[in-house]
Design a protein around this motif. Structure first.
Motif, short mmCIF file in Angstrom:
data_model
loop_
_atom_site.label_atom_id
_atom_site.label_comp_id
_atom_site.label_asym_id
_atom_site.label_seq_id
_atom_site.Cartn_x
_atom_site.Cartn_y
_atom_site.Cartn_z
N ARG A 97 0.86 -1.19 0.00
CA ARG A 97 0.00 0.00 0.00
C ARG A 97 0.90 1.24 0.00
NH1 ARG A 97 -2.99 -3.55 -0.68
NH2 ARG A 97 -5.02 -4.00 0.26
N ASP A 98 0.31 2.32 -0.51
CA ASP A 98 1.07 3.57 -0.58
C ASP A 98 0.84 4.42 0.65
OD1 ASP A 98 1.74 2.75 -3.08
OD2 ASP A 98 0.26 4.01 -4.11
N TYR A 99 1.90 5.03 1.14
CA TYR A 99 1.78 6.00 2.23
C TYR A 99 2.65 7.20 1.93
CZ TYR A 99 -0.78 2.31 4.41
OH TYR A 99 -1.74 1.36 4.64
N SER A 100 2.03 8.37 1.98
CA SER A 100 2.78 9.60 1.72
C SER A 100 3.64 9.91 2.93
CB SER A 100 1.83 10.77 1.50
OG SER A 100 0.83 10.41 0.58
N GLY A 119 -11.47 1.33 8.73
CA GLY A 119 -12.65 0.50 8.97
C GLY A 119 -12.29 -0.94 8.78
N ASP A 120 -12.59 -1.47 7.59
CA ASP A 120 -12.28 -2.88 7.38
C ASP A 120 -11.02 -3.05 6.53
OD1 ASP A 120 -13.39 -1.71 5.24
OD2 ASP A 120 -14.84 -3.30 4.80
N GLY A 121 -10.06 -2.19 6.74
CA GLY A 121 -8.84 -2.23 5.92
C GLY A 121 -7.95 -3.41 6.26
N VAL A 123 -4.40 -3.73 5.22
CA VAL A 123 -3.05 -3.35 5.59
C VAL A 123 -3.03 -2.31 6.71
CG1 VAL A 123 -0.90 -2.31 4.75
CG2 VAL A 123 -2.16 -3.90 3.30
N SER A 124 -3.93 -1.34 6.64
CA SER A 124 -3.92 -0.29 7.67
C SER A 124 -4.13 -0.93 9.05
CB SER A 124 -4.99 0.75 7.38
OG SER A 124 -6.24 0.14 7.22
N GLU A 125 -5.03 -1.86 9.12
CA GLU A 125 -5.29 -2.54 10.38
C GLU A 125 -4.02 -3.22 10.89
OE1 GLU A 125 -9.16 -5.13 11.08
OE2 GLU A 125 -9.20 -3.00 10.59
N ILE A 166 -4.14 14.45 4.95
CA ILE A 166 -3.30 15.53 5.48
C ILE A 166 -1.81 15.22 5.30
CG2 ILE A 166 -3.22 14.55 7.82
CD1 ILE A 166 -3.36 18.30 6.95
N THR A 167 -1.48 13.92 5.15
CA THR A 167 -0.06 13.54 5.24
C THR A 167 0.85 14.24 4.22
OG1 THR A 167 -0.54 11.52 4.01
CG2 THR A 167 -0.40 11.33 6.40
N PRO A 168 0.52 14.25 2.91
CA PRO A 168 1.44 14.94 1.99
C PRO A 168 1.54 16.43 2.29
CG PRO A 168 -0.60 14.32 0.86
CD PRO A 168 -0.62 13.65 2.20
C1 LIG Z 1 -0.57 7.95 -3.24
C2 LIG Z 1 -1.26 7.46 -2.00
C3 LIG Z 1 -0.86 7.96 -0.76
C4 LIG Z 1 -1.48 7.50 0.40
N1 LIG Z 1 -1.07 8.00 1.59
C5 LIG Z 1 -1.67 7.54 2.74
C6 LIG Z 1 -1.28 8.04 4.02
O1 LIG Z 1 -0.37 8.85 4.12
N2 LIG Z 1 -1.91 7.58 5.12
C7 LIG Z 1 -2.91 6.65 5.03
O2 LIG Z 1 -3.46 6.26 6.07
N3 LIG Z 1 -3.30 6.17 3.83
C8 LIG Z 1 -2.70 6.58 2.69
N4 LIG Z 1 -3.08 6.08 1.49
C9 LIG Z 1 -4.05 5.00 1.47
C10 LIG Z 1 -3.35 3.69 1.73
O3 LIG Z 1 -2.49 3.37 0.66
C11 LIG Z 1 -4.29 2.50 1.87
O4 LIG Z 1 -5.17 2.50 0.79
C12 LIG Z 1 -5.07 2.55 3.14
O5 LIG Z 1 -4.20 2.43 4.25
C13 LIG Z 1 -6.08 1.43 3.17
O6 LIG Z 1 -5.43 0.21 2.94
P1 LIG Z 1 -5.98 -1.12 3.59
O7 LIG Z 1 -5.20 -2.23 3.06
O8 LIG Z 1 -6.05 -0.99 5.04
O9 LIG Z 1 -7.42 -1.14 3.03
P2 LIG Z 1 -8.00 -2.07 1.87
O10 LIG Z 1 -8.12 -3.43 2.42
O11 LIG Z 1 -7.24 -1.85 0.65
O12 LIG Z 1 -9.36 -1.42 1.79
C14 LIG Z 1 -9.57 -0.03 1.52
C15 LIG Z 1 -11.06 0.21 1.47
O13 LIG Z 1 -11.55 -0.58 0.40
C16 LIG Z 1 -12.58 -1.39 0.87
N5 LIG Z 1 -12.30 -2.74 0.43
C17 LIG Z 1 -11.52 -3.65 1.04
N6 LIG Z 1 -11.50 -4.78 0.34
C18 LIG Z 1 -12.30 -4.58 -0.72
C19 LIG Z 1 -12.72 -5.40 -1.79
N7 LIG Z 1 -12.29 -6.63 -1.90
N8 LIG Z 1 -13.53 -4.86 -2.73
C20 LIG Z 1 -13.95 -3.60 -2.62
N9 LIG Z 1 -13.62 -2.80 -1.60
C21 LIG Z 1 -12.80 -3.28 -0.66
C22 LIG Z 1 -12.63 -1.35 2.35
O14 LIG Z 1 -13.94 -1.13 2.73
C23 LIG Z 1 -11.75 -0.24 2.75
O15 LIG Z 1 -12.52 0.86 3.21
C24 LIG Z 1 -2.51 6.54 0.31
C25 LIG Z 1 -2.89 6.05 -0.92
C26 LIG Z 1 -2.28 6.50 -2.08
C27 LIG Z 1 -2.73 5.94 -3.41
#
Ligand SMILES: Cc1cc2nc3c(=O)[nH]c(=O)nc-3n(C[C@H](O)[C@H](O)[C@H](O)COP(=O)(O)OP(=O)(O)OC[C@H]3O[C@@H](n4cnc5c(N)ncnc54)[C@H](O)[C@@H]3O)c2cc1C
Ligand SMILES: Cc1cc2nc3c(=O)[nH]c(=O)nc-3n(C[C@H](O)[C@H](O)[C@H](O)COP(=O)(O)OP(=O)(O)OC[C@H]3O[C@@H](n4cnc5c(N)ncnc54)[C@H](O)[C@@H]3O)c2cc1C
Ligand code: FES
Lengths: 387, 497
Positions: A97-100, A119-121, A123-125, A166-168
């Motif tokens: 996953r990307d993080y600024s 929420g249901d993330g 990687v973030s989780e 807010i991060t970037p």
């Molecule tokens: C350029 C860029 C910079 C970023 N910078 C930051 C940052 O600085 N800080 C930060 O917190 N985040 C940042 N993000 C977001 C970060 O990369 C992640 O997307 C975020 O942490 C969520 O990832 P996750 O794996 O927890 O969620 P995911 O599991 O990828 O889920 C994200 C959302 O999608 C939904 N979802 C999950 N699985 C599915 C599925 N199978 N089908 C449909 N929907 C689904 C979920 O409900 C959830 O709300 C950035 C993203 C980008 C592109």
């Protein structure tokens, strides 16, 4: 007879031949340059970074900053606003996953990334609940196109942030303040509740100390009796706070819903597209709600994906192809995971995928059947060629 | 261990035409590329609404369907013409010196002569004489050299033998006295990357001749379309390609290629390698030191790493007319002292000559409706960038770009205010994406001493061949052609076995 036999007859040939003979003796010895290319590359754009968490800072109830130090003792430079793609392995699935960076580029000892719960993330989780100091990760080099360009963006900037968006901006604001840059910045920062404002205290302090930096906090779900501004970052609010909008450059980073809303507001204020920069945000939350999504395909649909010369898997149409591949143990190169960078470029041999608007395919890639799996949703059985 | 008839390292122009030539001959070929797209220089990238062309400004040697040039024949042979649509440019170029001088030459001999005569009346008689020389010389070069006349001799081809190695500057001085006219006529030196004093008249004359006779071209979808077409045809012919997968090591035994190991650590067996990366890099970093004879490395002592480029890619929110852009190819110059302009390529000082190409003038579909794009480039060596500390890199890049923009503003006032997307590439950017020392885009410097007449590019390692700028000459036409020739040499060697 060929040219070789008469080449000496070309005027000047002899002189040049003797010049070459001298150079062959005294010229630069390139054998000393073995390995040099790699070391030059590593100064600016190493292929990969190894990072270790040195410290975890609790920012709010839903966000933490991971301070990342280099395992190899060097961090390449970046431009405030850029991100890294952090690779994690969770329960046997390798993904990224990307993080600024929220720290400024002048901080060369570490990169801060600030992660907010979604929420249901997936990687973030993991990063918020499992990661601990000492853990090591692989990441990409800094990347991304969401940064300030002094040649075209002018000196009058408006940042519009939502949640972790807010991060970037934090990196940009810290850089501008730290280096005393000649820029005027106003930040609109939307948060759900006052408890969710990441970096609130620091932002407030900076705005008191620097006359060229001001900010407006906007709360979407204000608690009873909240005194500050509530609602969304609307055209009315922007006009009221900013006054004259001409020559201002707008930067937006936040959740999908905020983009949809703020874009319309900015358009209604007559801000030209050229004066608006938007950070990408990854795949949409609900792809079936996207314009152009075929109605006949519902949220539960599954199709098969076969890889030429390899295995076949069953996937959900509503999940990005890249995620489905990763789930089944196939990791393809990725960086932006938003359809922009083309690193995941893959050839589609058969079948159909849906790629929402905003996927940045080259014209000829489209012509020759390439897709960006990070933002491609298979809507029929497909065959792909992994290269 | 998987086995291939040949492994091609690098999917730049030379690697692509080489790989395709081998695959079309029915050989089993593996193509390895470090980057994630084919093309090397011949590529594009997307920012916002724009797809930026990285390298191709003017394609030489195409010619029309009725009057095909050498490159068209190569592409015909390779079976990719039906996938591509070429765009002819009417004009050769415009040369503009802010507040001083402005001229546009059509890609047509008589028109050029007339335009120049009108502008330089004192040189009225010299101008047609000079073009007679360029043309007669080129005809001799084509007959004697390219068609490999078995009876080639000084008597039969007097001009070729007299001028092939003469510095262009010397010929210009012989024919003209006006420094401005000399600058206008020789401006393609900044394409070749060699100042007129070191640019052999042979290379210069044939270049000018070819651009005029076969016209400058571009193509729909840019150079990426060409790279994609070549790769597609390669795959259709059974070729295998791996992206994001550089070659790490070429293994040899008893002076003969035996295999290639990739960055991922896989090893494949092969007896032939066609390398599209630099010969130096191949010998230094892809082979064990004891496998490369000392004389081979010493051979490079008489050469030097050629120039890279500093490019600004711009997407505008308006049509070219609104910016005052009327020509596709605009050379902007601030001097007639080409030696000085060239010397600056090795420093961070402001450029003396730069080129602004606006593709939309010749091809209105190039960018989305209501917009246009320009590639604004000046050659520069990698060296000054090596000296920039990494944490000052971005500041240095913007500072240098701002200098270039100030020059562009003098010709196209207000241009900066219409930029919607901008990307800046330094020599370090080219170094990163090409994997070449110095970020070189034309291979080694192409001084007179580096021309084909002095090259001994047979590799001491059996089965190792080269294609591309480092092995022949920089530019699209030479590199595309070189891949095919080297592949033919490989096929010939295979047939002997
Ligand atoms: C350029 C860029 C910079 C970023 N910078 C930051 C940052 O600085 N800080 C930060 O917190 N985040 C940042 N993000 C977001 C970060 O990369 C992640 O997307 C975020 O942490 C969520 O990832 P996750 O794996 O927890 O969620 P995911 O599991 O990828 O889920 C994200 C959302 O999608 C939904 N979802 C999950 N699985 C599915 C599925 N199978 N089908 C449909 N929907 C689904 C979920 O409900 C959830 O709300 C950035 C993203 C980008 C592109
Ligand atoms: C800004 C710019 C403007 C130009 N303008 C023009 C013009 O107008 N007209 C013109 O004719 N020419 C122009 N050129 C020059 C022309 O584009 C190049 O000379 C030509 O494309 C070089 O082709 P090549 O075959 O040498 O391969 P390159 O393009 O150099 O590609 C080499 C390939 O090898 C790959 N590679 C390197 N090492 C490895 C490894 N170890 N394993 C696997 N792969 C590897 C690289 O990733 C790359 O893809 C321009 C170039 C640039 C950059
Ligand atoms: S990872 Fe960037 S386009 Fe897919």
């Amino acid at each position: 007879m060929s040219l070789k036999d008469v080449i000496h007859d070309i005027e000047g040939y002899q002189d040049i031949a003797s010049e070459i003979a001298v150079l062959k003796k005294y010229g630069f010895d390139y054998s000393a340059q073995r390995g040099q290319l790699e070391s030059i590359l590593d100064m600016l754009h190493p292929k990969k970074l190894r990072l270790r968490i040195s410290e975890i800072i609790e920012e709010t109830r839903s966000a933490k900053t991971l301070r990342l130090v280099p395992v190899q003792s060097y961090l390449p430079p970046f431009q405030a606003g850029q991100y890294i793609s952090l690779v994690v392995e969770i329960g046997g699935v390798v993904t990224s996953r990307d993080y600024s960076m929220s720290s400024p580029p002048s901080q060369i000892g570490y990169y801060d990334v600030t992660v907010r719960r979604v929420g249901d993330g997936f990687v973030s989780e993991y990063l918020l609940d499992e990661a601990k100091p000492g853990d090591e990760f692989t990441s990409s080099s800094p990347a991304g196109n969401f940064y300030y360009n002094p040649l075209i963006h002018g000196r009058d900037l408006v940042f519009i942030a939502g949640g972790s968006g807010i991060t970037p901006f934090m990196s940009m604001i810290r850089e501008a303040a730290g280096r005393g840059l000649d820029r005027r910045i106003h930040l609109f920062y939307g948060s759900q509740s006052p408890d969710d404002i990441i970096f609130g205290q620091e932002i407030e302090d900076l705005s008191r100390r620097h006359s060229n930096f001001t900010w407006t906090s906007v709360i979407s779900d204000p608690p009873q009796g909240y005194q500050g501004r509530a609602g969304f970052i609307s055209a009315g609010l922007m006009e009221e706070v900013l006054g004259d909008l001409s020559d201002k450059m707008f930067f937006l980073c936040g959740p999908e819903a905020m983009y949809t809303f703020c874009r319309k507001e900015l358009a209604s204020l007559g801000v030209p597209g050229r004066r608006i920069r938007i950070e990408m945000y990854g795949p949409p939350k609900n792809i079936t709600a996207c314009q152009g999504w075929p109605e006949s395909i519902d949220a539960g649909a599954t199709v098969s994906v076969s890889m030429k010369g390899g295995k076949t898997i069953t996937v959900r149409s509503t999940e990005p192809l890249m995620n489905s591949l990763e789930r089944s143990g196939i990791v393809i190169p990725s960086l932006c995971r938003s359809g922009e960078c083309s690193l995941c470029r893959t050839k589609l041999l058969k079948g159909k995928v849906f790629q929402p608007e905003g996927v940045k395919l080259r014209k000829s890639d489209r012509q020759f059947g390439y897709i960006h799996p990070c933002m491609a949703y298979p809507i029929s059985d497909i065959e792909i060629l992994l290269q | 261990m998987p086995e291939y008839d040949a492994v091609v390292i690098g999917a730049g122009n030379g690697g692509l035409t080489g790989a395709l030539t081998l695959a079309r001959a029915g050989r089993k070929v593996l193509l390895l590329e470090r980057h994630n797209v084919p093309g090397g220089c011949a590529t594009s990238f997307v920012r916002g609404r724009f797809e930026f062309e990285v390298a191709l400004h003017q394609l030489s040697g195409m010619g029309s369907a009725e009057r095909p040039g050498p490159l068209r024949s190569v592409l015909n042979d390779l079976g990719v013409m039906d996938k591509l649509e070429f765009v002819e440019m009417e004009n050769l170029y415009r040369v503009v010196w802010p507040d001083t001088f402005d001229i546009t030459l059509r890609a047509e001999r008589n028109a050029i002569v007339e335009t120049l005569q009108e502008r330089f009346p004192k040189e009225k008689d010299n101008i047609p004489r000079f073009f007679d020389l360029v043309y007669s010389f080129s005809m001799e070069m084509v007959q004697g050299l390219f068609f490999k006349d078995p009876n080639i001799s000084k008597e039969k081809y007097p001009l070729f033998f007299k001028y092939a190695l003469t510095p262009t500057q010397k010929v210009l001085d012989e024919y003209f006295s006006d420094p401005l006219l000399k600058a206008v006529l020789s401006i393609y030196w900044s394409y070749a990357g060699v100042p007129p004093k070191w640019f052999s008249f042979g290379d210069f004359a044939i270049m000018l001749f070819a651009y005029i006779e076969f016209k400058p071209y571009h193509l729909k979808g840019g150079s990426q379309a060409l790279s994609n077409a070549l790769l597609d045809e390669f795959i259709n012919n059974g070729g295998e390609v791996r992206f994001n997968c550089g070659a790490k090591k070429i293994t040899t035994k008893g002076g003969r290629v035996t295999g290639v190991t990739t960055e991922q650590g896989d090893t494949v067996q092969t007896r032939y390698v066609l390398s599209n990366t630099s010969m130096l890099q191949t010998y230094l970093d892809l082979m064990d030191p004891d496998q490369v004879p000392r004389e081979t490395l010493d051979g490079f002592r008489s050469t030097s790493i050629g120039p890279s480029a500093f490019s600004i890619y711009m997407g505008f929110d308006c049509e070219p007319e609104e910016l005052g852009i009327q020509e596709t190819t605009n050379f902007i110059t601030t001097t007639t002292d080409m030696d000085k302009a060239f010397a600056r390529w090795k420093t961070m000082e402001q450029q003396g000559v730069a080129l602004l190409t606006c593709y939309d003038v010749s091809d209105p579909d190039f960018s989305p409706p209501g917009t246009c794009q320009a590639a604004y480039v000046a050659l520069q060596y990698g060296d000054p960038w090596y000296l920039v500390p990494p944490h000052q890199y971005y500041d240095a890049k913007y500072r240098y770009a701002q200098g270039m923009m100030e020059l562009a503003e003098k010709v196209f006032p207000g241009i900066q205010g219409h930029i919607e997307e901008m990307e800046i590439a330094t020599p370090m950017t080219h170094l990163r994406y090409l994997g070449h020392l110095g970020g070189a885009i034309y291979g080694h410097d192409q001084y007179t001493k580096d021309t084909q007449y002095f090259m001994a590019n047979r590799s001491p390692v059996q089965g190792l061949y080269f294609a591309g700028a480092w092995a022949s000459q920089g530019g699209f036409q030479p590199t595309l052609t070189s891949g095919r020739s080297s592949a033919k040499a490989i096929l010939k060697s295979m047939a002997k076995k």
